[in-house]
Design a protein around this motif. Structure first.
Motif, PDB file in Angstrom:
ATOM      1  N   ALA A 122      -6.841  10.053 -23.155  1.00  0.00           N
ATOM      2  CA  ALA A 122      -7.197  11.197 -22.300  1.00  0.00           C
ATOM      3  C   ALA A 122      -8.429  10.900 -21.456  1.00  0.00           C
ATOM      4  O   ALA A 122      -8.559  11.390 -20.331  1.00  0.00           O
ATOM      5  N   ALA A 123      -9.347  10.088 -21.996  1.00  0.00           N
ATOM      6  CA  ALA A 123     -10.566   9.762 -21.246  1.00  0.00           C
ATOM      7  C   ALA A 123     -10.308   8.751 -20.137  1.00  0.00           C
ATOM      8  O   ALA A 123     -10.946   8.782 -19.086  1.00  0.00           O
ATOM      9  N   VAL A 124      -9.356   7.827 -20.378  1.00  0.00           N
ATOM     10  CA  VAL A 124      -9.104   6.753 -19.424  1.00  0.00           C
ATOM     11  C   VAL A 124      -8.239   7.216 -18.256  1.00  0.00           C
ATOM     12  O   VAL A 124      -8.470   6.836 -17.103  1.00  0.00           O
ATOM     13  N   THR A 125      -7.236   8.053 -18.520  1.00  0.00           N
ATOM     14  CA  THR A 125      -6.210   8.360 -17.523  1.00  0.00           C
ATOM     15  C   THR A 125      -6.732   9.009 -16.245  1.00  0.00           C
ATOM     16  O   THR A 125      -6.213   8.700 -15.157  1.00  0.00           O
ATOM     17  N   PRO A 126      -7.726   9.939 -16.276  1.00  0.00           N
ATOM     18  CA  PRO A 126      -8.152  10.560 -15.014  1.00  0.00           C
ATOM     19  C   PRO A 126      -8.569   9.588 -13.921  1.00  0.00           C
ATOM     20  O   PRO A 126      -8.461   9.901 -12.734  1.00  0.00           O
ATOM     21  N   LYS A 127      -9.003   8.376 -14.292  1.00  0.00           N
ATOM     22  CA  LYS A 127      -9.443   7.427 -13.257  1.00  0.00           C
ATOM     23  C   LYS A 127      -8.280   6.988 -12.368  1.00  0.00           C
ATOM     24  O   LYS A 127      -8.492   6.543 -11.236  1.00  0.00           O
ATOM     25  N   TYR A 128      -7.046   7.119 -12.863  1.00  0.00           N
ATOM     26  CA  TYR A 128      -5.902   6.661 -12.079  1.00  0.00           C
ATOM     27  C   TYR A 128      -5.552   7.605 -10.926  1.00  0.00           C
ATOM     28  O   TYR A 128      -4.761   7.244 -10.059  1.00  0.00           O
ATOM     29  N   VAL A 129      -6.104   8.809 -10.927  1.00  0.00           N
ATOM     30  CA  VAL A 129      -5.843   9.723  -9.812  1.00  0.00           C
ATOM     31  C   VAL A 129      -7.081   9.890  -8.930  1.00  0.00           C
ATOM     32  O   VAL A 129      -7.050  10.644  -7.956  1.00  0.00           O
ATOM     33  N   ALA A 130      -8.158   9.184  -9.278  1.00  0.00           N
ATOM     34  CA  ALA A 130      -9.380   9.272  -8.477  1.00  0.00           C
ATOM     35  C   ALA A 130      -9.139   8.694  -7.087  1.00  0.00           C
ATOM     36  O   ALA A 130      -8.550   7.626  -6.931  1.00  0.00           O
ATOM     37  N   GLY A 131      -9.595   9.413  -6.066  1.00  0.00           N
ATOM     38  CA  GLY A 131      -9.479   8.934  -4.700  1.00  0.00           C
ATOM     39  C   GLY A 131      -8.244   9.398  -3.956  1.00  0.00           C
ATOM     40  O   GLY A 131      -8.120   9.162  -2.753  1.00  0.00           O
ATOM     41  N   PHE A 132      -7.309  10.058  -4.663  1.00  0.00           N
ATOM     42  CA  PHE A 132      -6.109  10.558  -4.002  1.00  0.00           C
ATOM     43  C   PHE A 132      -6.306  12.003  -3.571  1.00  0.00           C
ATOM     44  O   PHE A 132      -7.165  12.714  -4.085  1.00  0.00           O
ATOM     45  N   LYS A 133      -5.486  12.438  -2.620  1.00  0.00           N
ATOM     46  CA  LYS A 133      -5.540  13.822  -2.172  1.00  0.00           C
ATOM     47  C   LYS A 133      -5.181  14.747  -3.321  1.00  0.00           C
ATOM     48  O   LYS A 133      -4.408  14.394  -4.208  1.00  0.00           O
ATOM     49  N   ALA A 134      -5.722  15.956  -3.274  1.00  0.00           N
ATOM     50  CA  ALA A 134      -5.525  16.906  -4.378  1.00  0.00           C
ATOM     51  C   ALA A 134      -4.051  17.188  -4.642  1.00  0.00           C
ATOM     52  O   ALA A 134      -3.631  17.317  -5.797  1.00  0.00           O
ATOM     53  N   GLU A 135      -3.244  17.256  -3.566  1.00  0.00           N
ATOM     54  CA  GLU A 135      -1.823  17.587  -3.757  1.00  0.00           C
ATOM     55  C   GLU A 135      -1.034  16.449  -4.408  1.00  0.00           C
ATOM     56  O   GLU A 135       0.090  16.646  -4.855  1.00  0.00           O
ATOM     57  N   ARG A 136      -1.603  15.228  -4.470  1.00  0.00           N
ATOM     58  CA  ARG A 136      -0.911  14.106  -5.100  1.00  0.00           C
ATOM     59  C   ARG A 136      -1.306  13.925  -6.562  1.00  0.00           C
ATOM     60  O   ARG A 136      -0.666  13.135  -7.276  1.00  0.00           O
ATOM     61  N   GLU A 137      -2.335  14.619  -7.028  1.00  0.00           N
ATOM     62  CA  GLU A 137      -2.835  14.393  -8.388  1.00  0.00           C
ATOM     63  C   GLU A 137      -1.797  14.745  -9.454  1.00  0.00           C
ATOM     64  O   GLU A 137      -1.492  13.938 -10.338  1.00  0.00           O
ATOM     65  N   LEU A 138      -1.261  15.960  -9.403  1.00  0.00           N
ATOM     66  CA  LEU A 138      -0.290  16.372 -10.425  1.00  0.00           C
ATOM     67  C   LEU A 138       1.007  15.563 -10.362  1.00  0.00           C
ATOM     68  O   LEU A 138       1.536  15.198 -11.423  1.00  0.00           O
ATOM     69  N   VAL A 162      -8.271  17.106 -14.489  1.00  0.00           N
ATOM     70  CA  VAL A 162      -8.248  16.665 -13.091  1.00  0.00           C
ATOM     71  C   VAL A 162      -8.319  17.840 -12.127  1.00  0.00           C
ATOM     72  O   VAL A 162      -8.969  17.766 -11.080  1.00  0.00           O
ATOM     73  N   LYS A 163      -7.661  18.956 -12.475  1.00  0.00           N
ATOM     74  CA  LYS A 163      -7.613  20.104 -11.560  1.00  0.00           C
ATOM     75  C   LYS A 163      -8.752  21.101 -11.796  1.00  0.00           C
ATOM     76  O   LYS A 163      -8.887  22.052 -11.038  1.00  0.00           O
ATOM     77  N   MET A 164      -9.560  20.874 -12.832  1.00  0.00           N
ATOM     78  CA  MET A 164     -10.584  21.853 -13.164  1.00  0.00           C
ATOM     79  C   MET A 164     -11.614  22.009 -12.053  1.00  0.00           C
ATOM     80  O   MET A 164     -12.081  23.117 -11.774  1.00  0.00           O
ATOM     81  N   ASP A 165     -11.970  20.898 -11.397  1.00  0.00           N
ATOM     82  CA  ASP A 165     -12.949  21.034 -10.311  1.00  0.00           C
ATOM     83  C   ASP A 165     -12.359  21.795  -9.131  1.00  0.00           C
ATOM     84  O   ASP A 165     -13.066  22.542  -8.447  1.00  0.00           O
ATOM     85  N   ASP A 166     -11.034  21.637  -8.893  1.00  0.00           N
ATOM     86  CA  ASP A 166     -10.391  22.412  -7.827  1.00  0.00           C
ATOM     87  C   ASP A 166     -10.390  23.898  -8.162  1.00  0.00           C
ATOM     88  O   ASP A 166     -10.614  24.750  -7.295  1.00  0.00           O
ATOM     89  N   VAL A 167     -10.124  24.193  -9.444  1.00  0.00           N
ATOM     90  CA  VAL A 167     -10.157  25.595  -9.893  1.00  0.00           C
ATOM     91  C   VAL A 167     -11.561  26.161  -9.708  1.00  0.00           C
ATOM     92  O   VAL A 167     -11.749  27.280  -9.209  1.00  0.00           O
ATOM     93  N   GLY A 168     -12.563  25.362 -10.113  1.00  0.00           N
ATOM     94  CA  GLY A 168     -13.948  25.808  -9.970  1.00  0.00           C
ATOM     95  C   GLY A 168     -14.326  26.028  -8.521  1.00  0.00           C
ATOM     96  O   GLY A 168     -14.999  27.012  -8.185  1.00  0.00           O
ATOM     97  N   LEU A 169     -13.878  25.123  -7.646  1.00  0.00           N
ATOM     98  CA  LEU A 169     -14.191  25.255  -6.224  1.00  0.00           C
ATOM     99  C   LEU A 169     -13.550  26.516  -5.638  1.00  0.00           C
ATOM    100  O   LEU A 169     -14.174  27.244  -4.857  1.00  0.00           O
TER     101      LEU A 169
END
Length: 321
Positions: free
Chosen positions: A44-60, A196-203
């Motif tokens: 769970a700690a390693v996986t978020p790095k694989y979506v870093a740098g992509f547009k928000a709509e591509r994360e999920l 991954v989406k928590m910062d979008d929710v917060g924003l």
């Protein structure tokens, strides 16, 4: 009429047995999943790095594709391999488990060494190609890399889980391992999606809410996520060292070398019974986990030269393209 009533009784009895079996499978799968805590948290700690740098709509969508790859790893490859191992070579489970435990110790110790400046960890290595790719190609590469990493961690998770399952029938073991695969995958990648989406929710809360408390919570989420991810990495590293060290000690005991296990048990017992009665069990567990973690760290540090100078270059050469 009496025959019909007897038939209903038989159906009810079969239903009770089936329900009991399902409960047993779920219970065993949950317990076995808990044994793999270190690898799960690290996943769970390693996986978020694989979506870093992509547009928000591509994360999920990326996380969903990695999730499907993870299920394929576990159900199509690792589950049959684990069942075959249990049926034809049960003697190999303990050594393989120790090998996986050593890998966890190496990974955890490498993270610690990287923080201390003693190792390069998983940074770019000399000779690694740096090619600017289009987003679609980059996404494919990231997903492939995540699924390869998942295979290694999933192999460790399934092996730990297989060793934790009580001796039972082939179908019970198969159902339990399948349950472990589903529970772990949903837990890990569901958590990753939330993180991954928590910062979008917060924003969205910070900018769009009419209520000041909700806006404050949103700002707190945005500011707190980097620290949360760093904390998750620390917890994952500690869990890897603890679980890895524990596996090595237990494996040695299985192979007839019970000295380390007895020393750790006696130390934990002595400390646990030196504190107030209500804290005895927790203190014993904490002392044992701490000693296992220290042993895991020491073993991992000893394995770093072997891993970085021999195993990692061979791995990169084999899987380069």
């Amino acid at each position: 009429m009496s025959g019909l009533i007897a038939l209903f009784d038989d159906v009810a009895a079969i239903a009770k047995v089936a329900a009991s079996s399902v409960d047993d499978v779920i219970g065993q799968a949950t317990k076995a999943s808990a044994k793999a805590a270190g690898a799960v948290i690290d996943d769970a700690a390693v996986t978020p790095k694989y979506v870093a740098g992509f547009k928000a709509e591509r994360e999920l969508p990326i996380i969903w594709r990695i999730t499907k790859g993870s299920l394929r790893n576990k159900l199509l490859f690792l589950l049959p391999a684990g069942l075959a191992l249990s049926a034809f070579a049960p003697w190999a489970i303990a050594p393989l488990l120790m090998l996986g435990g050593a890998y966890l110790c190496f990974e955890g110790a490498e993270k610690v060494a990287h923080v201390l400046g003693w190792s390069h960890g998983h940074e770019d290595h000399p000779g690694k190609e740096k090619v600017v790719e289009n987003p679609a190609s980059l996404e494919e590469e990231k997903i492939k890399g995540a699924i390869k990493t998942d295979f290694i961690l999933s192999a460790e998770i399934m092996t730990i889980s297989l060793a934790a399952i009580p001796e039972s029938s082939f179908w019970m073991e198969a159902a339990t391992l399948a349950g472990v695969a589903l529970i772990i995958t949903v837990a890990v990648y569901g958590s990753v999606a939330l993180i991954v989406k928590m910062d979008d929710v917060g924003l969205a809360m910070a900018n769009g809410s009419r209520l000041a408390p909700l806006r404050a919570i949103g700002r707190g989420l945005v500011r707190g996520m980097p620290g949360f991810l760093k904390g998750l990495t620390i917890v994952g590293t500690a869990a890897m060292l603890w679980v890895g060290g524990s596996i090595i000690v237990h494996g040695l005991e299985e192979l007839g070398i019970a000295g380390p296990a007895h020393v750790i048990h006696d130390a934990a017992y002595a400390v646990g019974h030196a504190v107030p009665a209500g804290w005895t069990g927790f203190t014993e567990w904490l002392v044992k986990a701490a000693i296992d973690g220290v042993l895991g760290l020491v073993l991992g540090m000893l394995l770093i030269p072997l891993g970085e100078k021999i195993i990692t270059p061979i791995w990169r050469r084999v899987f380069a393209k």
